[in-house]
Motif scaffolding. Structure first.
Motif, PDB file in Angstrom:
ATOM      1  N   PRO A 282     -88.241 -29.631   2.189  1.00 50.84           N
ATOM      2  CA  PRO A 282     -89.561 -29.479   2.809  1.00 50.84           C
ATOM      3  C   PRO A 282     -89.415 -28.933   4.213  1.00 50.84           C
ATOM      4  O   PRO A 282     -88.573 -29.408   4.981  1.00 50.84           O
ATOM      5  CB  PRO A 282     -90.117 -30.897   2.835  1.00 50.84           C
ATOM      6  N   GLY A 283     -90.197 -27.941   4.523  1.00 52.26           N
ATOM      7  CA  GLY A 283     -90.159 -27.385   5.866  1.00 52.26           C
ATOM      8  C   GLY A 283     -89.007 -26.439   6.115  1.00 52.26           C
ATOM      9  O   GLY A 283     -88.847 -25.939   7.213  1.00 52.26           O
ATOM     10  N   ALA A 284     -88.193 -26.178   5.082  1.00 53.39           N
ATOM     11  CA  ALA A 284     -87.026 -25.321   5.279  1.00 53.39           C
ATOM     12  C   ALA A 284     -87.424 -23.951   5.807  1.00 53.39           C
ATOM     13  O   ALA A 284     -86.789 -23.414   6.701  1.00 53.39           O
ATOM     14  CB  ALA A 284     -86.262 -25.173   3.972  1.00 53.39           C
ATOM     15  N   ASN A 285     -88.509 -23.433   5.260  1.00 56.73           N
ATOM     16  CA  ASN A 285     -88.913 -22.094   5.660  1.00 56.73           C
ATOM     17  C   ASN A 285     -89.260 -22.004   7.136  1.00 56.73           C
ATOM     18  O   ASN A 285     -88.967 -21.032   7.790  1.00 56.73           O
ATOM     19  CB  ASN A 285     -90.081 -21.634   4.817  1.00 56.73           C
ATOM     20  N   LYS A 286     -89.913 -23.046   7.601  1.00 56.83           N
ATOM     21  CA  LYS A 286     -90.307 -23.051   9.005  1.00 56.83           C
ATOM     22  C   LYS A 286     -89.092 -23.077   9.917  1.00 56.83           C
ATOM     23  O   LYS A 286     -89.005 -22.356  10.885  1.00 56.83           O
ATOM     24  CB  LYS A 286     -91.148 -24.286   9.280  1.00 56.83           C
ATOM     25  N   THR A 287     -88.164 -23.962   9.572  1.00 61.08           N
ATOM     26  CA  THR A 287     -86.969 -24.100  10.387  1.00 61.08           C
ATOM     27  C   THR A 287     -86.199 -22.786  10.382  1.00 61.08           C
ATOM     28  O   THR A 287     -85.698 -22.340  11.405  1.00 61.08           O
ATOM     29  CB  THR A 287     -86.057 -25.201   9.809  1.00 61.08           C
ATOM     30  N   LEU A 288     -86.134 -22.191   9.193  1.00 65.45           N
ATOM     31  CA  LEU A 288     -85.386 -20.953   9.062  1.00 65.45           C
ATOM     32  C   LEU A 288     -85.936 -19.865   9.955  1.00 65.45           C
ATOM     33  O   LEU A 288     -85.196 -19.079  10.531  1.00 65.45           O
ATOM     34  CB  LEU A 288     -85.482 -20.455   7.622  1.00 65.45           C
ATOM     35  N   LYS A 289     -87.268 -19.836  10.037  1.00 69.41           N
ATOM     36  CA  LYS A 289     -87.889 -18.780  10.813  1.00 69.41           C
ATOM     37  C   LYS A 289     -87.463 -18.877  12.268  1.00 69.41           C
ATOM     38  O   LYS A 289     -87.324 -17.894  12.953  1.00 69.41           O
ATOM     39  CB  LYS A 289     -89.409 -18.884  10.688  1.00 69.41           C
ATOM     40  N   LYS A 290     -87.273 -20.113  12.716  1.00 68.53           N
ATOM     41  CA  LYS A 290     -86.938 -20.301  14.118  1.00 68.53           C
ATOM     42  C   LYS A 290     -85.501 -19.919  14.420  1.00 68.53           C
ATOM     43  O   LYS A 290     -85.188 -19.437  15.489  1.00 68.53           O
ATOM     44  CB  LYS A 290     -87.217 -21.752  14.517  1.00 68.53           C
ATOM     45  N   MET A 291     -84.601 -20.209  13.452  1.00 66.62           N
ATOM     46  CA  MET A 291     -83.215 -19.880  13.767  1.00 66.62           C
ATOM     47  C   MET A 291     -82.822 -18.560  13.131  1.00 66.62           C
ATOM     48  O   MET A 291     -83.193 -18.258  12.014  1.00 66.62           O
ATOM     49  CB  MET A 291     -82.301 -21.001  13.294  1.00 66.62           C
ATOM     50  N   LYS A 292     -82.114 -17.781  13.888  1.00 65.01           N
ATOM     51  CA  LYS A 292     -81.610 -16.547  13.316  1.00 65.01           C
ATOM     52  C   LYS A 292     -80.208 -16.831  12.833  1.00 65.01           C
ATOM     53  O   LYS A 292     -79.309 -17.076  13.622  1.00 65.01           O
ATOM     54  CB  LYS A 292     -81.597 -15.448  14.363  1.00 65.01           C
ATOM     55  N   PHE A 293     -80.015 -16.848  11.544  1.00 66.12           N
ATOM     56  CA  PHE A 293     -78.701 -17.173  11.043  1.00 66.12           C
ATOM     57  C   PHE A 293     -77.742 -16.034  11.353  1.00 66.12           C
ATOM     58  O   PHE A 293     -77.972 -14.893  10.975  1.00 66.12           O
ATOM     59  CB  PHE A 293     -78.745 -17.435   9.550  1.00 66.12           C
ATOM     60  N   ASP A 294     -76.694 -16.367  12.054  1.00 66.35           N
ATOM     61  CA  ASP A 294     -75.784 -15.322  12.490  1.00 66.35           C
ATOM     62  C   ASP A 294     -74.658 -15.134  11.471  1.00 66.35           C
ATOM     63  O   ASP A 294     -73.687 -15.859  11.442  1.00 66.35           O
ATOM     64  CB  ASP A 294     -75.209 -15.698  13.858  1.00 66.35           C
ATOM     65  N   GLN A 295     -74.827 -14.133  10.646  1.00 62.98           N
ATOM     66  CA  GLN A 295     -73.862 -13.882   9.588  1.00 62.98           C
ATOM     67  C   GLN A 295     -72.506 -13.479  10.168  1.00 62.98           C
ATOM     68  O   GLN A 295     -71.471 -13.700   9.565  1.00 62.98           O
ATOM     69  CB  GLN A 295     -74.399 -12.781   8.668  1.00 62.98           C
ATOM     70  N   THR A 296     -72.518 -12.925  11.384  1.00 65.35           N
ATOM     71  CA  THR A 296     -71.259 -12.457  11.962  1.00 65.35           C
ATOM     72  C   THR A 296     -70.309 -13.625  12.228  1.00 65.35           C
ATOM     73  O   THR A 296     -69.105 -13.458  12.235  1.00 65.35           O
ATOM     74  CB  THR A 296     -71.495 -11.709  13.291  1.00 65.35           C
ATOM     75  N   HIS A 297     -70.888 -14.807  12.401  1.00 65.00           N
ATOM     76  CA  HIS A 297     -70.081 -15.997  12.600  1.00 65.00           C
ATOM     77  C   HIS A 297     -69.154 -16.201  11.393  1.00 65.00           C
ATOM     78  O   HIS A 297     -67.963 -16.486  11.548  1.00 65.00           O
ATOM     79  CB  HIS A 297     -71.015 -17.195  12.775  1.00 65.00           C
ATOM     80  N   ILE A 298     -69.727 -16.036  10.217  1.00 67.40           N
ATOM     81  CA  ILE A 298     -68.963 -16.183   8.983  1.00 67.40           C
ATOM     82  C   ILE A 298     -67.898 -15.085   8.903  1.00 67.40           C
ATOM     83  O   ILE A 298     -66.752 -15.330   8.524  1.00 67.40           O
ATOM     84  CB  ILE A 298     -69.898 -16.061   7.761  1.00 67.40           C
ATOM     85  N   ASP A 299     -68.303 -13.878   9.263  1.00 70.17           N
ATOM     86  CA  ASP A 299     -67.345 -12.770   9.224  1.00 70.17           C
ATOM     87  C   ASP A 299     -66.151 -13.042  10.126  1.00 70.17           C
ATOM     88  O   ASP A 299     -65.010 -12.735   9.798  1.00 70.17           O
ATOM     89  CB  ASP A 299     -68.021 -11.459   9.647  1.00 70.17           C
ATOM     90  N   ARG A 300     -66.409 -13.645  11.276  1.00 68.57           N
ATOM     91  CA  ARG A 300     -65.315 -13.940  12.213  1.00 68.57           C
ATOM     92  C   ARG A 300     -64.378 -14.997  11.648  1.00 68.57           C
ATOM     93  O   ARG A 300     -63.160 -14.889  11.752  1.00 68.57           O
ATOM     94  CB  ARG A 300     -65.874 -14.409  13.562  1.00 68.57           C
ATOM     95  N   MET A 301     -64.995 -16.013  11.015  1.00 68.15           N
ATOM     96  CA  MET A 301     -64.170 -17.036  10.384  1.00 68.15           C
ATOM     97  C   MET A 301     -63.245 -16.400   9.364  1.00 68.15           C
ATOM     98  O   MET A 301     -62.054 -16.705   9.301  1.00 68.15           O
ATOM     99  CB  MET A 301     -65.072 -18.057   9.667  1.00 68.15           C
ATOM    100  N   GLU A 302     -63.825 -15.505   8.594  1.00 65.24           N
ATOM    101  CA  GLU A 302     -63.056 -14.837   7.560  1.00 65.24           C
ATOM    102  C   GLU A 302     -61.903 -14.047   8.191  1.00 65.24           C
ATOM    103  O   GLU A 302     -60.774 -14.084   7.714  1.00 65.24           O
ATOM    104  CB  GLU A 302     -63.989 -13.901   6.788  1.00 65.24           C
ATOM    105  N   ALA A 303     -62.215 -13.339   9.270  1.00 64.05           N
ATOM    106  CA  ALA A 303     -61.203 -12.522   9.933  1.00 64.05           C
ATOM    107  C   ALA A 303     -60.042 -13.388  10.417  1.00 64.05           C
ATOM    108  O   ALA A 303     -58.867 -13.034  10.265  1.00 64.05           O
ATOM    109  CB  ALA A 303     -61.829 -11.758  11.103  1.00 64.05           C
ATOM    110  N   ILE A 304     -60.391 -14.538  10.986  1.00 59.63           N
ATOM    111  CA  ILE A 304     -59.344 -15.427  11.507  1.00 59.63           C
ATOM    112  C   ILE A 304     -58.452 -15.905  10.362  1.00 59.63           C
ATOM    113  O   ILE A 304     -57.222 -15.853  10.449  1.00 59.63           O
ATOM    114  CB  ILE A 304     -59.956 -16.630  12.269  1.00 59.63           C
ATOM    115  N   ILE A 305     -59.097 -16.341   9.269  1.00 59.77           N
ATOM    116  CA  ILE A 305     -58.311 -16.839   8.133  1.00 59.77           C
ATOM    117  C   ILE A 305     -57.436 -15.717   7.564  1.00 59.77           C
ATOM    118  O   ILE A 305     -56.277 -15.931   7.207  1.00 59.77           O
ATOM    119  CB  ILE A 305     -59.221 -17.435   7.040  1.00 59.77           C
TER     120      ILE A 305
END
Lengths: 290, 445
Positions: B355-378
């Motif tokens: 419940p309310g997931a959509n609202k919360t999502l709108k507020k945060m910009k999910f930074d996909q590059t964070h995941i990419d960096r994790m991948e790069a490190i591994i």
């Protein structure tokens, strides 16, 4: 243009006296023209207040009130032509959602200035969509103007940079930048637009003279989001309302102007290069009720 | 997609859920809010009126108001009506018994016909194992043929095009030729046209009468306003459409067109297109969309997506390793890759019934590059380091940071995060049976 509010004319004849049914019907007409609920409610409550204050009760008087209301929102300043810089090149950047008519609008704007004897360069900065450059190139060829393009998927900023270099070297008057269509919700692509704008600022010491947003006139309430998000990212100076030859309702321009203060500057309404006009807010309201 | 409508409904349901009994006044208020939400979402005015009167009729009944859970009942009624509005069957395409199935795509300019032609071609090709080819019948828009050819090449389907002649003739010859060359499905890309342009509408009728397609799809921009139903009815009257392909659902569209067209025109939405990638194209499931609009997520789609990318054997192995607390960076990266294959994070999260997931999502910009960096490190770790993270010492950290273009700090952060996750997994594995790990072995709920 007349089409936009054609239906509103009917209701004046339908009602002999003003009652709740009248106001409901009027609200319905506004909403079915794609005016947002908030704007429609604002218009109606203003009309109610004024009709009470000024003791207007007949449909004819209310019709004038509505006309005033809409003219008030859209502004009565007459048409505002695109800004032309004293320091060439003048730069126009065209942005918008996919399929709203950016490329066609650019061809039409280029044609308009070409006729005034201006030297124009088009920057093909939509390096993403298949055949986008070819589509623009086709128009450039017909118009006999220069286009700067790079390879597919290359950096759009570099295309803009090269176009400006060329414009300065060849003393071109106007550079029109075509950008790839993008959803206003795509964070990365909206950031990319900022970068493109920065390239202009770095090269010329000032940003684009106009940043124009194309909006498809059949779009509903989402158009307001489009205007809001694009304005946030690149400070849109005006709207090009396209495809007005459809049975478009276009009521959304009233909402956009009312909520965001972004004016419509240009209207396009056909497949021909000549189907382009400056939007005249003053005579628009007159026309709607003529 | 539909976030705005979703959050309006979430708010509304939250409000009424907290009330034991509903008064008529509460109901009236709720109905008005539903009306405004739908109108703001571009749902056609007439549809809204009818929707509300149906709702009212059903909700005002004694059983609902006097039941112990009036709010639940109302939510159920809204849900049922919503599904009705969206059409109750999901999109299925009937293929011709003999010879190729000919599909014609029509629509206004700029709605995304050409992209949809290619996406649909790719869909039939990969999902139905059909041999698909396309016909370029848009001779008007500059470079339209080239665009189709370019995109067709990406998905490797044959294109029939002919220069300068008449679209009716191109279509006729195209179907003839592609039938001979053994296509199972032939898709015709027609030019964009306004529904009020009589000459162009006549042309599309002539194409239809000449090639007699088995299916005609109208491509409709999901952001279209009140005009959507007129567009759909006019095209339907001219060429009798079998269904609608709704495009640009990756915008923050309010979905009014989706909610109006079936109701008014009676033609179902068959497919939805929701992104720039060719795979961003799927069958339309009305009940899932209704569920999503009403803030209940879309778990079915999520599971389907997960099933597509998860290798069951590997998943089981992973599960065993969690129990034995042997999880390492190799597992980590497999998980990251599986999740990435399912699409962007915000897309995945929006499908969860939170419940309310959509609202919360709108507020945060999910930074996909964070995941990419994790991948790069591994990726910069040696096999040994991935399997036994405990060996990573100071000098190794420096090397890993250098190799992945990150800092020692970032490597440290990843290591901490990893050990925390490992601990969490350990705790969760104790709950096996009651609780399923997101990407652990058993997905059956």
């Amino acid at each position: 243009m007349k089409k936009v509010f054609e239906k509103i004319n009917f209701i004046w004849q339908k009602f002999k006296k003003i009652d709740d049914k009248f106001w409901d019907d009027l609200e319905e007409q506004l909403i079915t023209s794609d005016v947002s609920i908030n704007t429609a409610e604002k218009i109606i409550s203003d009309m109610k207040r004024k009709s009470y204050q000024e003791k207007i009760s007949g449909p004819e008087g209310l019709r004038n009130l509505l006309k005033e209301e809409i003219a008030d929102i859209l502004g009565t300043g007459g048409k505002r032509e695109l800004k032309y810089s004293d320091e060439p090149p003048t730069v126009y950047m065209v942005v918008g959602v996919n399929g709203t008519g950016k490329t066609s609008s650019i061809a039409k704007i280029a044609n308009m200035f070409k006729k005034q004897g201006k030297k124009i360069i088009i920057a093909a900065a939509d390096t993403f969509r298949a055949a986008a450059v070819e589509q623009l190139g086709h128009f450039a060829e017909i118009l006999g103007i220069d286009m700067v393009s790079h390879q597919r998927n290359s950096d759009p900023g570099a295309v803009v940079y090269d176009s400006l270099e060329k414009a300065v070297a060849r003393r071109a008057d106007i550079v029109i930048i075509d950008t790839a269509g993008r959803m206003q919700t795509s964070y990365n692509l909206m950031e990319e637009l900022k970068k493109i704008k920065m390239v202009v600022r770095k090269k010329l010491g000032r940003g684009p003279d106009e940043v124009l947003l194309t909006i498809d006139s059949t779009t509903g309430q989402n158009a307001r989001n489009q205007a809001e998000k694009f304005a946030e990212s690149v400070d849109v100076t005006g709207i090009i309302l396209t495809k007005v030859d459809s049975t478009s309702r276009g009521g959304i321009i009233i909402t956009i102007k009312n909520d965001l203060k972004i004016p419509v500057r240009i209207i396009t309404d056909g497949e021909k290069l000549e189907d382009i006009y400056y939007f005249d807010a003053g005579s628009f309201a007159d026309m709607m009720f003529s | 997609m539909f976030e705005q409508l979703t959050s309006k409904f979430e708010d509304l349901f939250y409000k009424i859920r907290n009330k034991g009994k509903l008064s008529t006044g509460d109901l009236e208020k709720a109905l008005r809010e539903i009306k405004l939400a739908l109108l703001e979402a571009d749902v056609n005015f007439k549809v809204v009126k009818e929707f509300l009167s149906n709702l009212k009729q059903k909700a005002i009944g004694k059983e609902v108001m006097e039941s112990l859970t009036p709010a639940q009942q109302i939510i159920k009624i809204v849900n049922d009506e919503m599904v009705k509005m969206l059409g109750s069957t999901s999109g299925n395409v009937n293929f011709a018994q003999n010879g190729p199935t000919v599909v014609m795509m029509v629509g206004l300019q700029g709605t995304g016909k050409t992209s949809s032609v290619i996406k649909l071609a790719n869909y039939f090709k990969t999902k139905n194992q059909k041999r698909v080819s396309v016909i370029a019948a848009d001779i008007y828009r500059p470079a339209a043929v080239l665009q189709l050819q370019d995109m067709a090449e990406m998905v490797d389907v044959e294109v029939y095009s002919a220069k300068g002649s008449d679209p009716v003739e191109i279509s006729r010859q195209g179907v003839q030729k592609l039938t001979r060359s053994g296509s199972d499905v032939i898709i015709i890309d027609t030019a964009g046209r306004l529904q009020i342009d009589e000459k162009m509408m006549d042309e599309v009728k002539r194409i239809k009468n000449t090639v007699k397609p088995h299916q005609v799809f109208l491509v409709l921009d999901a952001m279209t306003g009140q005009e959507a139903v007129n567009i759909a009815s006019t095209f339907n009257a001219a060429v009798e459409c079998d269904g609608i392909i709704l495009t640009k659902l990756d915008s923050d569209t309010r979905g009014g067109a989706a909610l109006s067209v079936y109701y008014v025109v009676g033609k179902p939405i068959k497919f939805i297109s929701s992104g720039e990638k060719i795979e961003d194209f799927d069958i339309f499931h009305p009940e899932r969309i209704a569920s999503r609009i009403l803030g209940k997520g879309d778990v079915l789609t999520l599971i389907e997506k997960a099933e597509k990318v998860i290798d069951e054997k590997k998943a089981e192995e992973f599960y065993r390793r969690i129990e034995k607390q042997e999880v390492n960076f190799e597992d980590f990266i497999t998980q990251i890759k599986s999740i990435k294959k399912m699409g962007s994070f915000d897309k995945i999260l929006s499908m969860l019934p939170i419940p309310g997931a959509n609202k919360t999502l709108k507020k945060m910009k999910f930074d996909q590059t964070h995941i990419d960096r994790m991948e790069a490190i591994i990726n910069s770790m040696t096999v040994e380091e991935r399997r036994r993270p405990s060996v990573i010492n100071g000098s190794r950290k420096k090397r890993i940071a250098g190799g992945s273009g990150s800092s020692v700090n970032e490597v440290n952060r990843l290591l901490t995060q990893f050990s925390k996750t490992k601990q969490m997994m350990k705790q969760l594995s104790g709950l096996k049976g009651k609780f399923n790990l997101p990407f652990g072995g058993e997905l059956k709920l």
